[in-house]
Design a protein around this motif. Structure first.
Motif, PDB file in Angstrom:
ATOM      1  N   ALA A 120       0.893  -1.398   0.012  1.00 53.98           N
ATOM      2  CA  ALA A 120      -0.065   0.032   0.067  1.00 53.98           C
ATOM      3  C   ALA A 120       0.745   1.224  -0.102  1.00 53.98           C
ATOM      4  CB  ALA A 120      -0.888   0.125   1.206  1.00 53.98           C
ATOM      5  N   PHE A 121       1.851   1.317   0.860  1.00 53.13           N
ATOM      6  CA  PHE A 121       2.905   2.495   0.976  1.00 53.13           C
ATOM      7  C   PHE A 121       3.653   2.612  -0.493  1.00 53.13           C
ATOM      8  CE2 PHE A 121       3.224   1.528   5.558  1.00 53.13           C
ATOM      9  CZ  PHE A 121       2.328   2.569   5.999  1.00 53.13           C
ATOM     10  N   GLU A 122       3.926   1.565  -1.168  1.00 47.52           N
ATOM     11  CA  GLU A 122       4.770   1.652  -2.247  1.00 47.52           C
ATOM     12  C   GLU A 122       3.578   2.060  -3.510  1.00 47.52           C
ATOM     13  OE1 GLU A 122       7.832  -0.978  -5.154  1.00 47.52           O
ATOM     14  OE2 GLU A 122       6.501  -1.838  -3.706  1.00 47.52           O
ATOM     15  N   SER A 123       2.385   1.523  -3.430  1.00 48.92           N
ATOM     16  CA  SER A 123       1.559   2.127  -4.459  1.00 48.92           C
ATOM     17  C   SER A 123       1.362   3.563  -4.223  1.00 48.92           C
ATOM     18  CB  SER A 123       0.254   1.551  -4.253  1.00 48.92           C
ATOM     19  OG  SER A 123      -0.816   2.014  -5.057  1.00 48.92           O
ATOM     20  N   ARG A 124       1.059   4.057  -2.976  1.00 53.22           N
ATOM     21  CA  ARG A 124       1.071   5.305  -2.919  1.00 53.22           C
ATOM     22  C   ARG A 124       2.125   6.368  -3.341  1.00 53.22           C
ATOM     23  NH1 ARG A 124      -0.942   5.293   3.636  1.00 53.22           N
ATOM     24  NH2 ARG A 124      -2.823   3.862   3.202  1.00 53.22           N
ATOM     25  N   LEU A 125       3.140   5.836  -3.013  1.00 54.20           N
ATOM     26  CA  LEU A 125       4.488   6.566  -3.392  1.00 54.20           C
ATOM     27  C   LEU A 125       4.568   6.523  -4.724  1.00 54.20           C
ATOM     28  CD1 LEU A 125       7.397   7.252  -3.023  1.00 54.20           C
ATOM     29  CD2 LEU A 125       8.106   5.107  -3.025  1.00 54.20           C
ATOM     30  N   ASN A 126       4.433   5.737  -5.579  1.00 56.21           N
ATOM     31  CA  ASN A 126       4.521   5.736  -7.143  1.00 56.21           C
ATOM     32  C   ASN A 126       3.508   6.456  -7.843  1.00 56.21           C
ATOM     33  OD1 ASN A 126       6.498   3.709  -7.118  1.00 56.21           O
ATOM     34  ND2 ASN A 126       5.070   2.086  -7.355  1.00 56.21           N
ATOM     35  N   ILE A 127       2.428   7.086  -7.018  1.00 55.09           N
ATOM     36  CA  ILE A 127       1.400   7.870  -7.622  1.00 55.09           C
ATOM     37  C   ILE A 127       1.763   9.417  -7.102  1.00 55.09           C
ATOM     38  CG2 ILE A 127      -0.885   8.699  -7.289  1.00 55.09           C
ATOM     39  CD1 ILE A 127      -1.667   5.678  -7.139  1.00 55.09           C
ATOM     40  N   ILE A 128       2.165   9.598  -5.868  1.00 48.82           N
ATOM     41  CA  ILE A 128       2.061  10.751  -5.336  1.00 48.82           C
ATOM     42  C   ILE A 128       3.667  11.358  -5.630  1.00 48.82           C
ATOM     43  CG2 ILE A 128       2.486  11.945  -3.210  1.00 48.82           C
ATOM     44  CD1 ILE A 128      -0.235  11.468  -3.959  1.00 48.82           C
ATOM     45  N   HIS A 129       4.532  10.857  -5.796  1.00 51.26           N
ATOM     46  CA  HIS A 129       6.070  11.341  -6.347  1.00 51.26           C
ATOM     47  C   HIS A 129       6.094  11.741  -7.517  1.00 51.26           C
ATOM     48  CE1 HIS A 129      10.264  10.890  -7.883  1.00 51.26           C
ATOM     49  NE2 HIS A 129      10.435  11.558  -6.820  1.00 51.26           N
ATOM     50  N   LYS A 130       5.268  11.343  -8.395  1.00 53.38           N
ATOM     51  CA  LYS A 130       5.016  11.996  -9.812  1.00 53.38           C
ATOM     52  C   LYS A 130       4.280  13.070  -9.781  1.00 53.38           C
ATOM     53  CE  LYS A 130       4.925   7.514 -12.448  1.00 53.38           C
ATOM     54  NZ  LYS A 130       4.169   6.306 -13.192  1.00 53.38           N
ATOM     55  N   LYS A 131       3.269  13.173  -8.907  1.00 50.92           N
ATOM     56  CA  LYS A 131       2.546  14.567  -8.952  1.00 50.92           C
ATOM     57  C   LYS A 131       3.427  15.560  -8.124  1.00 50.92           C
ATOM     58  CE  LYS A 131      -2.110  12.455  -9.402  1.00 50.92           C
ATOM     59  NZ  LYS A 131      -3.272  12.297  -8.642  1.00 50.92           N
ATOM     60  N   LEU A 132       3.984  15.414  -7.228  1.00 55.20           N
ATOM     61  CA  LEU A 132       4.850  16.092  -6.418  1.00 55.20           C
ATOM     62  C   LEU A 132       5.862  16.974  -7.133  1.00 55.20           C
ATOM     63  CD1 LEU A 132       5.243  17.605  -3.478  1.00 55.20           C
ATOM     64  CD2 LEU A 132       6.892  15.485  -3.185  1.00 55.20           C
ATOM     65  N   ILE A 133       6.644  16.121  -8.041  1.00 54.42           N
ATOM     66  CA  ILE A 133       7.622  16.758  -8.684  1.00 54.42           C
ATOM     67  C   ILE A 133       7.210  17.648 -10.116  1.00 54.42           C
ATOM     68  CG2 ILE A 133       9.668  15.086  -8.027  1.00 54.42           C
ATOM     69  CD1 ILE A 133       9.101  13.678 -10.715  1.00 54.42           C
ATOM     70  N   SER A 134       5.984  17.605 -10.163  1.00 57.03           N
ATOM     71  CA  SER A 134       5.247  18.161 -11.409  1.00 57.03           C
ATOM     72  C   SER A 134       5.102  19.793 -10.851  1.00 57.03           C
ATOM     73  CB  SER A 134       4.261  17.547 -12.027  1.00 57.03           C
ATOM     74  OG  SER A 134       3.049  17.786 -10.810  1.00 57.03           O
ATOM     75  N   ILE A 135       5.213  20.033  -9.519  1.00 57.60           N
ATOM     76  CA  ILE A 135       5.042  21.237  -9.141  1.00 57.60           C
ATOM     77  C   ILE A 135       6.154  22.354  -9.230  1.00 57.60           C
ATOM     78  CG2 ILE A 135       4.462  22.598  -7.026  1.00 57.60           C
ATOM     79  CD1 ILE A 135       3.031  19.994  -5.926  1.00 57.60           C
ATOM     80  N   PRO A 136       6.160  23.462  -9.851  1.00 62.88           N
ATOM     81  CA  PRO A 136       7.060  24.241  -9.896  1.00 62.88           C
ATOM     82  C   PRO A 136       7.867  24.312  -8.794  1.00 62.88           C
ATOM     83  CG  PRO A 136       5.180  25.215 -10.965  1.00 62.88           C
ATOM     84  CD  PRO A 136       4.623  24.244 -10.127  1.00 62.88           C
ATOM     85  N   GLY A 137       9.421  24.361  -9.041  1.00 62.14           N
ATOM     86  CA  GLY A 137      10.238  24.694  -7.728  1.00 62.14           C
ATOM     87  C   GLY A 137      10.270  23.264  -6.962  1.00 62.14           C
TER      88      GLY A 137
END
Length: 393
Positions: free
Chosen positions: A295-312
């Motif tokens: 469950a943690f790995e699944s969340r990580l894979n989804i959230i990491h991509k969204k986080l690094i798309s934020i400017p800065g």
């Protein structure tokens, strides 16, 4: 009344400070998303709870041996044998009131005034404070972002002095989630052997590993390194038992005996009921541990991509634990904040997202976000951070 110097020098916990502010806002009716949690969001598995209930019904509610129940030590010994191929005796093990208590007790028996402990940055917030409480001196060595926040043998060698007593290795790391490879540990271990420096190996997140990463304990690399290492572990993170307060240390018999003697005059034994629960945790099938990990790995894979798309925002993808540790210095600059701490404070006040500033971990350009919460809350929090950046730029 004047307080003792040992407590007047302590730095307040940044994590607890942010948590308190978030709770205050929640009490006022705001929809606050807290990403500061250092504990799994799953309940303790039922079979563990049932074992605790059974122990209570059978009258196992009395004092136990200070260093832990023999039956629990047996399970810990079998766990080390199965997971790392490490051979320990009962005299090599002490069970404590959580891994934090194991660390605290270790530093109390290990350090004299001015003894130095090398602490890689970023670090878990309690490491330097526990060293100071034992009258030791924290010596910080910067784990550079370009090296995945891990220190090198050259850095370790350069930090060692005649006063160096120990070095802390936390893998997987809180707050970065980074993992030292076997080769990296071997290189660091050789430096420690050369200078006879004790290795404090904090492995509390060992069961939370993602992708192709592998957890290796430095103690398993050779008998010499095993003899020079004290492993700190517990069931808080692996079995979602943070409130049960069971951790343990494994290492040199002389050190473990001293820790047991100290505990006999401070805490006595760990809670009897929690010890019986931990016996069940280790003797039972580990399927639920794996379910949580997935469950943690699944969340990580989804959230990491969204986080690094934020400017800065930049963020090395973690290999373990349940934290993201993004560098948001550029995000703070883009939005007119002089420090990341100020940026994080405004994020909480304006968008009601609570993150932990990296300054508390010795890395002021970062923040720590825990993904030990629901995917819905995580995605909502990332959206709010994006809105916050958009409104400020």
């Amino acid at each position: 009344m004047k307080l003792a110097k040992r407590v007047s020098s302590l730095t307040p916990s940044t994590t607890l400070e942010i948590t308190a502010k978030a709770q205050e806002l929640k009490a006022q009716g705001y929809d606050v998303i807290g990403l500061g949690a250092g504990e799994p969001d799953f309940n303790t598995p039922d079979y563990i709870i049932e074992a605790a209930y059974k122990a209570m019904k059978e009258g196992h509610t009395k004092y136990t041996q200070t260093g832990g129940l023999p039956a629990l030590k047996k399970e810990i010994i079998e766990k080390f044998q199965q997971d790392q191929g490490l051979q320990y005796e009962a005299s090599n093990i002490i069970v404590c009131n959580g891994a934090k208590h194991a660390l605290y007790t270790l530093f109390q028996v290990l350090l004299d005034a001015e003894d130095e402990v090398i602490i890689p940055t970023p670090y878990w917030v309690s490491y330097p404070e526990q060293v100071k409480l034992a009258e030791g001196e924290p010596v910080f060595v910067e784990g550079l972002e370009k090296n995945d926040y891990k220190i090198t043998p050259e850095q370790l060698e350069a930090a060692i002095t005649a006063k160096t007593k120990a070095v802390i290795i936390n893998s997987p790391s809180n707050p970065t989630g980074m993992i030292y490879t076997k080769d990296e540990l071997e290189a660091l271990g050789q430096i420690c052997l050369k200078h006879n420096i004790l290795i404090v190996s904090d492995e509390i997140y060992e069961k939370l590993i993602y992708g192709d990463a592998e957890h290796v304990s430095i103690a398993q690399l050779s008998e010499e390194l095993k003899n020079l290492t004290v492993i700190i572990n517990g069931v808080s993170k692996s079995h979602s038992m943070t409130g049960w307060r069971i951790g343990y240390a494994a290492g040199n018999q002389t050190i473990i005996k001293a820790m047991t003697n100290l505990a006999s005059h401070s805490t006595s034994n760990p809670t009897s009921i929690a010890q019986y629960a931990t016996i069940a945790a280790y003797s039972h099938s580990q399927e639920e541990v794996e379910t949580m990990r997935q469950a943690f790995e699944s969340r990580l894979n989804i959230i990491h991509k969204k986080l690094i798309s934020i400017p800065g925002v930049t963020c090395i993808k973690p290999q373990g634990a349940f934290y993201l540790f993004p560098n948001v210095q550029k995000a703070a600059e883009l939005t007119g904040f002089e420090t990341v701490d100020a940026w994080a404070k405004a994020l909480l006040e304006e968008e009601k997202v609570a993150v932990v500033p990296g300054s508390g971990f010795g890395t002021p350009n970062n923040i720590r976000l825990s993904y030990a919460t629901s995917l819905e809350a995580l995605e909502k929090a990332i959206d709010r951070i994006r809105v916050f950046m958009s409104n400020k730029m």
